[in-house]
Design an enzyme around this catalytic site. Structure first.
Site, PDB file in Angstrom:
ATOM      1  N   LYS A 130     -31.239  74.527  58.433  1.00 23.49           N
ATOM      2  CA  LYS A 130     -31.165  75.164  59.762  1.00 23.49           C
ATOM      3  C   LYS A 130     -32.216  74.585  60.708  1.00 23.49           C
ATOM      4  CE  LYS A 130     -31.883  79.359  58.177  1.00 23.49           C
ATOM      5  NZ  LYS A 130     -32.022  79.081  56.733  1.00 23.49           N
ATOM      6  N   ARG A 149     -44.975  75.655  52.693  1.00 23.87           N
ATOM      7  CA  ARG A 149     -44.841  77.076  53.028  1.00 23.87           C
ATOM      8  C   ARG A 149     -45.105  77.937  51.800  1.00 23.87           C
ATOM      9  NH1 ARG A 149     -39.484  78.094  56.560  1.00 23.87           N
ATOM     10  NH2 ARG A 149     -39.214  79.805  55.092  1.00 23.87           N
TER      11      ARG A 149
HETATM   12  P1  AP5 Z   1     -34.954  73.043  56.602  1.00 25.33           P
HETATM   13  O1  AP5 Z   1     -34.268  72.452  57.770  1.00 25.33           O
HETATM   14  O2  AP5 Z   1     -36.404  73.365  56.724  1.00 25.33           O
HETATM   15  O3  AP5 Z   1     -34.108  74.320  56.052  1.00 25.33           O
HETATM   16  P2  AP5 Z   1     -33.943  75.782  56.638  1.00 25.33           P
HETATM   17  O4  AP5 Z   1     -32.519  76.156  56.501  1.00 25.33           O
HETATM   18  O5  AP5 Z   1     -34.569  75.884  57.982  1.00 25.33           O
HETATM   19  O6  AP5 Z   1     -34.765  76.583  55.528  1.00 25.33           O
HETATM   20  P3  AP5 Z   1     -35.780  77.790  55.705  1.00 25.33           P
HETATM   21  O7  AP5 Z   1     -36.545  77.861  54.399  1.00 25.33           O
HETATM   22  O8  AP5 Z   1     -36.579  77.666  56.953  1.00 25.33           O
HETATM   23  O9  AP5 Z   1     -34.821  78.997  55.776  1.00 25.33           O
HETATM   24  P4  AP5 Z   1     -35.181  80.466  55.538  1.00 25.33           P
HETATM   25  O10 AP5 Z   1     -34.007  81.138  56.067  1.00 25.33           O
HETATM   26  O11 AP5 Z   1     -35.544  80.779  54.122  1.00 25.33           O
HETATM   27  O12 AP5 Z   1     -36.556  80.669  56.318  1.00 25.33           O
HETATM   28  P5  AP5 Z   1     -36.921  81.231  57.763  1.00 25.33           P
HETATM   29  O13 AP5 Z   1     -38.115  80.518  58.225  1.00 25.33           O
HETATM   30  O14 AP5 Z   1     -35.734  81.259  58.626  1.00 25.33           O
HETATM   31  O15 AP5 Z   1     -34.723  72.031  55.379  1.00 25.33           O
HETATM   32  C1  AP5 Z   1     -35.226  72.308  54.090  1.00 25.33           C
HETATM   33  C2  AP5 Z   1     -35.638  70.986  53.400  1.00 25.33           C
HETATM   34  O16 AP5 Z   1     -34.477  70.193  53.194  1.00 25.33           O
HETATM   35  C3  AP5 Z   1     -36.602  70.117  54.222  1.00 25.33           C
HETATM   36  O17 AP5 Z   1     -37.516  69.512  53.346  1.00 25.33           O
HETATM   37  C4  AP5 Z   1     -35.690  69.063  54.889  1.00 25.33           C
HETATM   38  O18 AP5 Z   1     -36.370  67.835  55.104  1.00 25.33           O
HETATM   39  C5  AP5 Z   1     -34.597  68.922  53.838  1.00 25.33           C
HETATM   40  N1  AP5 Z   1     -33.272  68.625  54.422  1.00 25.33           N
HETATM   41  C6  AP5 Z   1     -32.662  69.278  55.453  1.00 25.33           C
HETATM   42  N2  AP5 Z   1     -31.436  68.768  55.684  1.00 25.33           N
HETATM   43  C7  AP5 Z   1     -31.256  67.767  54.768  1.00 25.33           C
HETATM   44  C8  AP5 Z   1     -30.171  66.861  54.470  1.00 25.33           C
HETATM   45  N3  AP5 Z   1     -29.020  66.875  55.150  1.00 25.33           N
HETATM   46  N4  AP5 Z   1     -30.330  65.991  53.454  1.00 25.33           N
HETATM   47  C9  AP5 Z   1     -31.482  65.962  52.725  1.00 25.33           C
HETATM   48  N5  AP5 Z   1     -32.542  66.794  52.955  1.00 25.33           N
HETATM   49  C10 AP5 Z   1     -32.416  67.685  53.961  1.00 25.33           C
HETATM   50  O19 AP5 Z   1     -37.320  82.715  57.404  1.00 25.33           O
HETATM   51  C11 AP5 Z   1     -38.489  82.959  56.632  1.00 25.33           C
HETATM   52  C12 AP5 Z   1     -38.671  84.461  56.417  1.00 25.33           C
HETATM   53  O20 AP5 Z   1     -38.845  85.117  57.690  1.00 25.33           O
HETATM   54  C13 AP5 Z   1     -37.479  85.195  55.774  1.00 25.33           C
HETATM   55  O21 AP5 Z   1     -37.519  85.081  54.376  1.00 25.33           O
HETATM   56  C14 AP5 Z   1     -37.738  86.609  56.274  1.00 25.33           C
HETATM   57  O22 AP5 Z   1     -38.778  87.226  55.558  1.00 25.33           O
HETATM   58  C15 AP5 Z   1     -38.210  86.381  57.707  1.00 25.33           C
HETATM   59  N6  AP5 Z   1     -37.092  86.359  58.672  1.00 25.33           N
HETATM   60  C16 AP5 Z   1     -36.690  85.300  59.440  1.00 25.33           C
HETATM   61  N7  AP5 Z   1     -35.633  85.630  60.194  1.00 25.33           N
HETATM   62  C17 AP5 Z   1     -35.355  86.931  59.918  1.00 25.33           C
HETATM   63  C18 AP5 Z   1     -34.360  87.836  60.371  1.00 25.33           C
HETATM   64  N8  AP5 Z   1     -33.435  87.479  61.274  1.00 25.33           N
HETATM   65  N9  AP5 Z   1     -34.375  89.094  59.865  1.00 25.33           N
HETATM   66  C19 AP5 Z   1     -35.298  89.485  58.965  1.00 25.33           C
HETATM   67  N10 AP5 Z   1     -36.252  88.664  58.473  1.00 25.33           N
HETATM   68  C20 AP5 Z   1     -36.291  87.401  58.943  1.00 25.33           C
HETATM   69 MG    MG Z   2     -36.160  76.997  58.818  1.00 26.53          MG
END
Ligand code: AP5
Ligand code: MG
Length: 212
Positions: A8, A155
């Site tokens: 994402k 992270r």
């Molecule tokens: P990356 O692009 O960083 O993936 P991502 O989908 O953004 O993963 P996140 O871990 O950020 O998602 P998440 O939903 O767990 O965390 P968030 O911060 O939103 O890519 C991941 C890796 O893969 C990287 O190393 C990248 O280089 C690699 N990669 C990407 N695409 C690739 C490809 N095509 N090929 C090869 N490699 C690739 O949320 C964190 C926390 O915040 C949640 O757990 C929750 O506690 C809270 N939170 C956030 N939003 C909410 C909400 N709406 N409601 C309640 N709690 C929330």
């Molecule tokens: Mg993310």
């Protein structure tokens, strides 16, 4: 939309560079609040550290405040929001109020085995936010950001144990949201397992279908 590690953040950076709209990542907003030690950040940390979703009322209020800013008038990209049906219902109201209803939902699907590799290999620049991966997208010099030379960080929630909890939250709470948007015909399925450029090409094609 998409599970933890589905890409994402990586794709959002490319989309906003193309569309010139703000990137609204609730995860990034919570982490920024925590860095500044605000009460919002400290409250969110209790949940994020466990891989659990932050309660709806906190999350919705934060997004509402953000969507009311002027830069959202010409459109916006949400990353990681909404993740519950209550958030989706609130978003509908907020988006209507600012005259910018949802046009498209991109759903990145990636298998669990690959998510584990992506999450455990992820490294981030604490200065510019660039996202790297030790296996799939390494920096030119190990542990150092290509853009600004800062030491890369991992992270806190990027462990296999935390990933299990985050994936369960996704299945239990967020899959129903994707289903809800599917019934409204908004969802474009994106195969997130391909190479970064190929995933982005699918997204560009999907965006073209809703361009005025
Ligand atoms: P990356 O692009 O960083 O993936 P991502 O989908 O953004 O993963 P996140 O871990 O950020 O998602 P998440 O939903 O767990 O965390 P968030 O911060 O939103 O890519 C991941 C890796 O893969 C990287 O190393 C990248 O280089 C690699 N990669 C990407 N695409 C690739 C490809 N095509 N090929 C090869 N490699 C690739 O949320 C964190 C926390 O915040 C949640 O757990 C929750 O506690 C809270 N939170 C956030 N939003 C909410 C909400 N709406 N409601 C309640 N709690 C929330
Ligand atoms: Mg993310």
């Amino acid at each position: 939309m998409g599970a933890a590690g589905s890409g994402k953040g990586t794709m959002s950076a490319k989309i906003v560079a193309l569309e010139h709209i703000p990137h609204i990542s609730t995860g990034d907003m919570f982490r920024a609040a925590l860095k500044e030690e605000t009460s919002l950040g400290l409250e969110a940390k209790k949940y994020m550290d466990k891989g659990l979703l932050v309660p709806d009322e906190i999350t919705i209020a934060m997004v509402e405040e953000r969507l009311r800013k002027d830069d959202c008038k010409a459109g916006y990209l949400l990353d990681g929001f909404p993740r519950t049906l209550a958030q989706a219902k609130s978003l509908e109201k907020m988006a209507d109020e600012i005259g910018r209803p949802l046009q498209i939902v991109l759903n990145l699907e990636v298998s669990k085995d690959l998510l584990i590799k992506r999450i455990t290999g992820r490294r981030l620049c604490p200065v510019c936010g660039a996202i790297y991966n030790t296996e799939f997208n390494p920096p030119k010099v190990e542990g150092i950001c290509d853009n600004d030379g800062a030491a890369l960080i991992q992270r806190k929630d990027d462990t296999v144990e935390q990933l299990e909890v985050r994936l369960k939250e996704h299945n239990d709470n967020t899959r129903p949201v994707i289903e809800y948007y599917r019934t409204h015909g908004l969802v474009h399925e994106i195969n997130g397992e391909q190479a970064t450029d190929d995933v982005f090409n699918q997204i560009v094609n999907a965006l073209d279908t809703v361009r005025n």
